[in-house]
Motif scaffolding. Structure first.
Motif, PDB file in Angstrom:
ATOM      1  N   VAL A  92       0.713  -1.378   0.063  1.00  0.00           N
ATOM      2  CA  VAL A  92       0.046   0.173   0.101  1.00  0.00           C
ATOM      3  C   VAL A  92       0.892   1.155   0.079  1.00  0.00           C
ATOM      4  N   CYS A  93       0.405   2.159  -0.887  1.00  0.00           N
ATOM      5  CA  CYS A  93       1.450   3.338  -1.002  1.00  0.00           C
ATOM      6  C   CYS A  93       0.233   4.536  -0.807  1.00  0.00           C
ATOM      7  N   VAL A 119      -7.746  -1.986   2.364  1.00  0.00           N
ATOM      8  CA  VAL A 119      -8.665  -2.956   1.645  1.00  0.00           C
ATOM      9  C   VAL A 119     -10.065  -2.458   2.319  1.00  0.00           C
ATOM     10  N   ASP A 120     -10.052  -2.125   3.682  1.00  0.00           N
ATOM     11  CA  ASP A 120     -11.317  -1.651   4.169  1.00  0.00           C
ATOM     12  C   ASP A 120     -11.788  -0.464   3.494  1.00  0.00           C
ATOM     13  N   PHE A 121     -10.876   0.454   3.484  1.00  0.00           N
ATOM     14  CA  PHE A 121     -11.218   1.725   2.802  1.00  0.00           C
ATOM     15  C   PHE A 121     -11.804   1.508   1.134  1.00  0.00           C
ATOM     16  N   LEU A 122     -11.010   0.383   0.399  1.00  0.00           N
ATOM     17  CA  LEU A 122     -11.364   0.237  -0.899  1.00  0.00           C
ATOM     18  C   LEU A 122     -12.982  -0.523  -0.922  1.00  0.00           C
ATOM     19  N   HIS A 123     -13.163  -1.238   0.032  1.00  0.00           N
ATOM     20  CA  HIS A 123     -14.331  -1.860   0.293  1.00  0.00           C
ATOM     21  C   HIS A 123     -15.632  -0.729   0.734  1.00  0.00           C
ATOM     22  N   GLU A 124     -15.261   0.259   1.458  1.00  0.00           N
ATOM     23  CA  GLU A 124     -16.111   1.377   1.487  1.00  0.00           C
ATOM     24  C   GLU A 124     -16.429   2.206   0.317  1.00  0.00           C
ATOM     25  N   MET A 125     -15.355   2.274  -0.666  1.00  0.00           N
ATOM     26  CA  MET A 125     -15.387   2.959  -1.807  1.00  0.00           C
ATOM     27  C   MET A 125     -16.302   2.425  -2.768  1.00  0.00           C
ATOM     28  N   VAL A 126     -16.314   0.798  -2.554  1.00  0.00           N
ATOM     29  CA  VAL A 126     -17.365   0.397  -3.665  1.00  0.00           C
ATOM     30  C   VAL A 126     -18.810   0.603  -3.465  1.00  0.00           C
ATOM     31  N   PRO A 135     -19.726   0.338 -12.201  1.00  0.00           N
ATOM     32  CA  PRO A 135     -19.751  -1.106 -11.670  1.00  0.00           C
ATOM     33  C   PRO A 135     -18.234  -1.823 -12.295  1.00  0.00           C
ATOM     34  N   ALA A 136     -17.729  -1.478 -13.222  1.00  0.00           N
ATOM     35  CA  ALA A 136     -16.530  -2.096 -13.517  1.00  0.00           C
ATOM     36  C   ALA A 136     -15.361  -1.654 -12.579  1.00  0.00           C
ATOM     37  N   ALA A 137     -15.286  -0.690 -12.144  1.00  0.00           N
ATOM     38  CA  ALA A 137     -14.703  -0.187 -10.946  1.00  0.00           C
ATOM     39  C   ALA A 137     -14.720  -1.127  -9.639  1.00  0.00           C
ATOM     40  N   LYS A 138     -16.202  -1.064  -9.434  1.00  0.00           N
ATOM     41  CA  LYS A 138     -16.570  -1.918  -8.317  1.00  0.00           C
ATOM     42  C   LYS A 138     -16.128  -3.365  -8.439  1.00  0.00           C
ATOM     43  N   ARG A 139     -16.028  -3.878  -9.445  1.00  0.00           N
ATOM     44  CA  ARG A 139     -15.552  -5.250  -9.841  1.00  0.00           C
ATOM     45  C   ARG A 139     -14.116  -5.474  -9.513  1.00  0.00           C
ATOM     46  N   ALA A 140     -13.427  -4.430 -10.239  1.00  0.00           N
ATOM     47  CA  ALA A 140     -11.879  -4.466 -10.066  1.00  0.00           C
ATOM     48  C   ALA A 140     -11.313  -4.247  -8.795  1.00  0.00           C
ATOM     49  N   ILE A 141     -12.144  -3.453  -7.933  1.00  0.00           N
ATOM     50  CA  ILE A 141     -11.454  -3.443  -6.579  1.00  0.00           C
ATOM     51  C   ILE A 141     -11.756  -4.588  -5.781  1.00  0.00           C
ATOM     52  N   ARG A 142     -13.010  -5.206  -5.928  1.00  0.00           N
ATOM     53  CA  ARG A 142     -13.277  -6.502  -5.300  1.00  0.00           C
ATOM     54  C   ARG A 142     -12.348  -7.455  -5.624  1.00  0.00           C
ATOM     55  N   ASP A 143     -11.845  -7.566  -7.105  1.00  0.00           N
ATOM     56  CA  ASP A 143     -11.164  -8.515  -7.593  1.00  0.00           C
ATOM     57  C   ASP A 143      -9.698  -8.318  -6.897  1.00  0.00           C
ATOM     58  N   ALA A 144      -9.373  -7.299  -7.120  1.00  0.00           N
ATOM     59  CA  ALA A 144      -7.942  -6.906  -6.622  1.00  0.00           C
ATOM     60  C   ALA A 144      -7.709  -7.152  -4.984  1.00  0.00           C
ATOM     61  N   CYS A 145      -8.722  -7.005  -4.290  1.00  0.00           N
ATOM     62  CA  CYS A 145      -8.754  -7.083  -2.775  1.00  0.00           C
ATOM     63  C   CYS A 145      -9.088  -8.636  -2.259  1.00  0.00           C
ATOM     64  N   LEU A 146      -9.597  -9.321  -3.168  1.00  0.00           N
ATOM     65  CA  LEU A 146      -9.845 -10.740  -2.992  1.00  0.00           C
ATOM     66  C   LEU A 146      -8.884 -11.317  -2.040  1.00  0.00           C
ATOM     67  N   GLY A 147      -9.333 -12.076  -0.992  1.00  0.00           N
ATOM     68  CA  GLY A 147      -8.423 -12.719  -0.157  1.00  0.00           C
ATOM     69  C   GLY A 147      -7.663 -11.863   0.878  1.00  0.00           C
ATOM     70  N   PHE A 148      -8.052 -10.663   0.914  1.00  0.00           N
ATOM     71  CA  PHE A 148      -7.303  -9.887   2.021  1.00  0.00           C
ATOM     72  C   PHE A 148      -8.450  -9.419   2.817  1.00  0.00           C
ATOM     73  N   GLU A 149      -8.204  -9.324   4.105  1.00  0.00           N
ATOM     74  CA  GLU A 149      -9.441  -9.251   5.020  1.00  0.00           C
ATOM     75  C   GLU A 149      -9.543  -7.757   5.366  1.00  0.00           C
ATOM     76  N   PRO A 150     -10.567  -6.881   4.896  1.00  0.00           N
ATOM     77  CA  PRO A 150     -10.957  -5.578   5.362  1.00  0.00           C
ATOM     78  C   PRO A 150     -11.073  -5.442   7.045  1.00  0.00           C
ATOM     79  N   VAL A 151     -10.144  -4.492   7.497  1.00  0.00           N
ATOM     80  CA  VAL A 151     -10.253  -4.439   8.897  1.00  0.00           C
ATOM     81  C   VAL A 151     -10.126  -2.791   8.695  1.00  0.00           C
ATOM     82  N   ALA A 152     -10.949  -2.028   9.728  1.00  0.00           N
ATOM     83  CA  ALA A 152     -10.825  -0.863   9.964  1.00  0.00           C
ATOM     84  C   ALA A 152      -9.934  -0.601  10.948  1.00  0.00           C
ATOM     85  N   SER A 153      -9.221   0.712  10.897  1.00  0.00           N
ATOM     86  CA  SER A 153      -8.113   1.163  11.740  1.00  0.00           C
ATOM     87  C   SER A 153      -8.356   2.347  12.078  1.00  0.00           C
ATOM     88  N   ARG A 154      -8.115   2.768  13.384  1.00  0.00           N
ATOM     89  CA  ARG A 154      -7.915   4.193  13.872  1.00  0.00           C
ATOM     90  C   ARG A 154      -6.756   4.924  13.455  1.00  0.00           C
TER      91      ARG A 154
END
Length: 181
Positions: free
Chosen positions: A110-111, A142-149, A156-175
């Motif tokens: 992540v950058c 990944v949590d941020f990207l899931h919220e963006m979806v 819809p294509a962007a939402k699909r790309a985000i979901r595919d890119a993040c597949l297998g990574f657990e979204p966890v909100a962080s302070r």
């Protein structure tokens, strides 16, 4: 140890990751930016994501207004990348995050920073950029990207790309990794 500011291109940590982990698949890159110059994208960013037959499926989310202004004065993009203009509801404001989520197999980097995908963002401006592969940062991004979806201004294509890119990574909100969403 070197002290003080150092000059680097913000694409350097992406380039390093692509060289080190690019042999693993699937390979994805999701870039979020306010402004994106097609020439800078095509000549400086996409080449590091397509070396040695190791092409990263790349999606760029860019503010719709900035992209529209850019296309009025720039040539069309000829490289292989999916551009997704994001038009947010006026109550939210403009799309302004600067994030790169790059993934190869089970590794991700992540950058985050201040640079746009422009000539200025690539070196003539003073920009701030940080990158890491720490699991907490990857999960928070990944949590941020899931919220963006969930945003209505994302196609819809962007939402699909985000979901595919993040597949297998657990979204966890962080302070420690926050957003204005």
């Amino acid at each position: 140890k070197t002290e003080g500011l150092q000059w680097h291109r913000w694409v350097d940590p992406i380039d390093e990751f692509a060289r080190d982990a690019g042999g693993e698949s699937p390979r994805w890159c999701v870039l979020c930016t306010y402004d994106c110059d097609p020439t800078t994208l095509q000549t400086k960013v996409l080449p590091v994501l397509s070396r040695r037959g190791r092409e990263f499926r790349t999606s760029i989310l860019v503010d719709a207004g900035a992209w529209q202004r850019r296309l009025a004065t720039s040539s069309a993009l000829k490289a292989r990348a999916n551009i997704h203009p994001v038009r947010l509801d006026e109550s939210i404001g403009i799309f302004h995050p600067k994030l790169a989520f790059i993934r190869a197999g089970h590794r991700a980097r992540v950058c985050v920073g201040s640079a746009n995908i422009t000539a200025g963002g690539m070196g003539s401006n003073l920009e701030l950029w940080a990158s890491a592969e720490d699991s907490w940062l990857v999960s928070a991004a990944v949590d941020f990207l899931h919220e963006m979806v969930k945003l209505p201004g994302l196609d819809p294509a962007a939402k699909r790309a985000i979901r595919d890119a993040c597949l297998g990574f657990e979204p966890v909100a962080s302070r420690d990794f926050w957003t204005s969403l």
